[in-house]
Design an enzyme around this catalytic site. Structure first.
Site, PDB file in Angstrom:
ATOM      1  N   ASP A 107     -12.214  -9.024  -0.041  1.00 43.14           N
ATOM      2  CA  ASP A 107     -13.933  -8.775   0.655  1.00 43.14           C
ATOM      3  C   ASP A 107     -14.914  -8.620  -0.224  1.00 43.14           C
ATOM      4  O   ASP A 107     -15.916  -8.181   0.117  1.00 43.14           O
ATOM      5  CB  ASP A 107     -13.453  -7.049   0.822  1.00 43.14           C
ATOM      6  CG  ASP A 107     -12.729  -6.953   2.144  1.00 43.14           C
ATOM      7  OD1 ASP A 107     -12.141  -7.958   3.040  1.00 43.14           O
ATOM      8  OD2 ASP A 107     -12.216  -5.948   2.855  1.00 43.14           O
ATOM      9  N   GLN A 116      -7.612 -16.015   6.918  1.00 41.82           N
ATOM     10  CA  GLN A 116      -8.625 -15.868   5.557  1.00 41.82           C
ATOM     11  C   GLN A 116      -7.845 -15.138   4.302  1.00 41.82           C
ATOM     12  O   GLN A 116      -8.196 -15.460   3.263  1.00 41.82           O
ATOM     13  CB  GLN A 116      -9.971 -15.133   5.887  1.00 41.82           C
ATOM     14  CG  GLN A 116     -10.253 -15.288   6.965  1.00 41.82           C
ATOM     15  CD  GLN A 116     -10.805 -14.222   7.414  1.00 41.82           C
ATOM     16  OE1 GLN A 116     -12.190 -13.789   7.147  1.00 41.82           O
ATOM     17  NE2 GLN A 116     -10.640 -13.188   8.517  1.00 41.82           N
ATOM     18  N   ARG A 172     -20.668 -25.226  23.568  1.00 43.89           N
ATOM     19  CA  ARG A 172     -20.279 -23.949  23.618  1.00 43.89           C
ATOM     20  C   ARG A 172     -20.760 -23.199  22.586  1.00 43.89           C
ATOM     21  O   ARG A 172     -21.427 -24.044  21.197  1.00 43.89           O
ATOM     22  CB  ARG A 172     -18.549 -24.147  23.810  1.00 43.89           C
ATOM     23  CG  ARG A 172     -18.121 -24.041  25.103  1.00 43.89           C
ATOM     24  CD  ARG A 172     -16.649 -24.002  24.803  1.00 43.89           C
ATOM     25  NE  ARG A 172     -15.842 -23.115  25.987  1.00 43.89           N
ATOM     26  CZ  ARG A 172     -14.644 -24.020  25.966  1.00 43.89           C
ATOM     27  NH1 ARG A 172     -13.683 -24.745  25.248  1.00 43.89           N
ATOM     28  NH2 ARG A 172     -14.092 -24.337  27.472  1.00 43.89           N
ATOM     29  N   GLY A 175      -7.459  -4.104  -5.515  1.00 45.71           N
ATOM     30  CA  GLY A 175      -9.174  -3.428  -4.813  1.00 45.71           C
ATOM     31  C   GLY A 175      -9.267  -2.077  -4.808  1.00 45.71           C
ATOM     32  O   GLY A 175      -8.890  -1.797  -5.731  1.00 45.71           O
ATOM     33  N   ARG A 223       1.053  -0.944  -0.034  1.00 46.03           N
ATOM     34  CA  ARG A 223      -0.305   0.079  -0.264  1.00 46.03           C
ATOM     35  C   ARG A 223       1.160   1.131   0.060  1.00 46.03           C
ATOM     36  O   ARG A 223       1.452   1.726   1.179  1.00 46.03           O
ATOM     37  CB  ARG A 223      -0.613  -0.310   1.423  1.00 46.03           C
ATOM     38  CG  ARG A 223      -2.250  -1.016   0.855  1.00 46.03           C
ATOM     39  CD  ARG A 223      -3.208  -0.917   2.638  1.00 46.03           C
ATOM     40  NE  ARG A 223      -4.185  -1.699   2.471  1.00 46.03           N
ATOM     41  CZ  ARG A 223      -4.243  -3.312   2.345  1.00 46.03           C
ATOM     42  NH1 ARG A 223      -3.268  -3.471   3.839  1.00 46.03           N
ATOM     43  NH2 ARG A 223      -5.612  -3.505   2.639  1.00 46.03           N
TER      44      ARG A 223
HETATM   45  O1  F6P Z   1      -9.432  -4.963   2.128  1.00 43.80           O
HETATM   46  C1  F6P Z   1      -8.659  -7.061   2.828  1.00 43.80           C
HETATM   47  C2  F6P Z   1      -8.246  -6.604   3.744  1.00 43.80           C
HETATM   48  O2  F6P Z   1      -8.205  -8.637   4.306  1.00 43.80           O
HETATM   49  C3  F6P Z   1      -9.905  -5.892   4.285  1.00 43.80           C
HETATM   50  O3  F6P Z   1     -10.839  -7.347   4.841  1.00 43.80           O
HETATM   51  C4  F6P Z   1      -8.614  -6.232   6.268  1.00 43.80           C
HETATM   52  O4  F6P Z   1      -9.767  -5.619   7.263  1.00 43.80           O
HETATM   53  C5  F6P Z   1      -7.491  -5.474   5.542  1.00 43.80           C
HETATM   54  O5  F6P Z   1      -7.269  -6.622   4.330  1.00 43.80           O
HETATM   55  C6  F6P Z   1      -6.728  -5.946   6.674  1.00 43.80           C
HETATM   56  O6  F6P Z   1      -5.373  -5.074   6.427  1.00 43.80           O
HETATM   57  P1  F6P Z   1      -3.930  -5.932   6.105  1.00 43.80           P
HETATM   58  O7  F6P Z   1      -3.237  -6.968   5.631  1.00 43.80           O
HETATM   59  O8  F6P Z   1      -3.140  -4.510   5.968  1.00 43.80           O
HETATM   60  O9  F6P Z   1      -4.244  -5.622   7.857  1.00 43.80           O
END
Ligand code: F6P
Length: 354
Positions: A140, A274, A175, A101, A71
């Site tokens: 997402d 995930q 649980r 994204g 980023r």
């Molecule tokens: O946009 C994808 C995502 O995985 C989001 O679901 C999550 O909030 C964010 O990126 C996490 O970002 P990072 O990998 O910078 O912690």
């Protein structure tokens, strides 16, 4: 045509398959193709190298992105983008395929619009054009213009597998488990995991919650227990909000259930697991179809000025102008923040319908 390909923002399983498709289809079409390492940061830093057929061999089944991603703060500044343009010009690049994204596609849109200014100021031909095609790459599934983004299916499968695994220990101890999923502004993963994993309750950013949502959730769990199910699942999207806009903490949901029902409750935050691992067949196929379509789009209309995202709607390849993708994806978040849930869902498009 000389095409550069990059992956940007949070990685998503299937990005490698997309790069592979872009590279190989470009070569088939007789184009030169280059990889940009580490997203836009690599463009700013000049990390651009030619890619051949065998450079993308053996990666279709690998998670992450072999090109690396970032980023980039530098690219957000005009001067940073100037450096990026300089490096693209050094390689004679006139088309860019960006896999990422909403932030990454916004970057592509801005670059396409500024291109001629940068080129002129660098002493080049101010009429030159940078063709841009975006591929939706985000777990997402929050992008306008496609029913599915690359990576979402793999992430969903991770969540459902985790819920299945948790259910045996949950049942043994009678649980309730609260499972927190990713999804900053989008409840797709949580909602679909809730359906596939048999959850008793799901909390997502797109749902307008009244003050009594706690009671309804508690009632649903109590009913499930009365019906004889020994364990329950509650799924909370990380972006879920209270009626006043404050984030719902999954820990607070867990404590609430435990206190109100006097039952054993545990929290599992799935986090970056995930985003990891091998892409599912669906993501490999989606990435391949979109990558091939992106290059064909560039090849078929060499005269047109391309600034589009390629997506999949109702199982058909569609192209949406990047301006619309970027504006509508942002507008969804703004409407959610203002509490206009219905409007947000309408803007979201087809990914959330039915
Ligand atoms: O946009 C994808 C995502 O995985 C989001 O679901 C999550 O909030 C964010 O990126 C996490 O970002 P990072 O990998 O910078 O912690």
């Amino acid at each position: 045509m000389r095409i550069a390909v990059l992956t940007s923002g949070g990685d998503a399983p299937g990005m490698n398959a997309a790069v592979r498709a872009v590279v190989r289809r470009s070569l088939v079409k007789g184009f030169s193709v280059f990889g940009v390492w580490n997203g836009y940061q690599g463009m700013v830093d000049g990390e651009i190298r030619p890619l051949g057929w065998h450079d993308v061999g053996g990666i279709i089944n690998k998670g992450g992105t072999f090109l690396g991603t970032a980023r980039s703060e530098d690219f957000k500044r005009y001067e940073g983008r100037r450096e990026a343009v300089k490096h693209l010009l050094e390689h004679g690049i006139n088309a860019l395929v960006v896999i990422g994204g909403d932030g990454s596609l916004t970057g592509a849109y801005v670059l396409a619009n500024e291109w001629a200014d940068h080129v002129r100021e660098l002493g080049g031909d101010g009429d030159s054009v940078l063709h841009v095609v975006g591929l939706p790459g985000s777990i997402d599934n929050d992008l306008y213009g496609t029913d599915m983004s690359i990576g979402a299916d793999t992430a969903l499968n991770h969540i459902v597998r985790a819920m299945d695994d948790l259910s045996s220990t949950a049942a043994s101890h009678q649980r309730t488990f609260v499972v927190e999923t990713m999804g900053r502004h989008c409840g797709y993963l949580a909602l679909m995991a809730g359906l596939a994993g048999g959850a008793s309750w799901v909390l997502i950013p797109e749902e307008e919650l009244d003050m009594r949502w706690h009671n309804k959730m508690i009632e649903a769990i109590a009913k499930a227990r009365e019906a004889g199910r020994p364990h329950q699942m509650v799924v909370v999207a990380e972006g879920a909000r209270h009626a006043d806009g404050l984030p719902i903490q999954s820990k607070e949901v867990c404590d609430l259930i435990s206190k109100r029902l006097n039952i054993n409750t545990r929290l599992t935050v799935l986090g970056h697991v995930q985003r990891g691992g091998a892409p599912t067949a669906f993501d490999r196929i989606l990435a391949t179809r979109l990558g091939v379509a992106a290059v064909d789009f560039l090849a078929e209309n060499p005269e047109a000025r391309h600034c589009h995202m390629v997506g999949l709607r109702e199982n058909r390849i569609v192209f949406t102008h990047l301006e619309e993708v970027v504006q509508k994806s942002k507008a969804v978040v703004e409407e959610l923040e203002k509490g206009n849930y219905q409007k947000a869902l309408e803007l979201r498009g087809t990914s959330f319908r039915n």
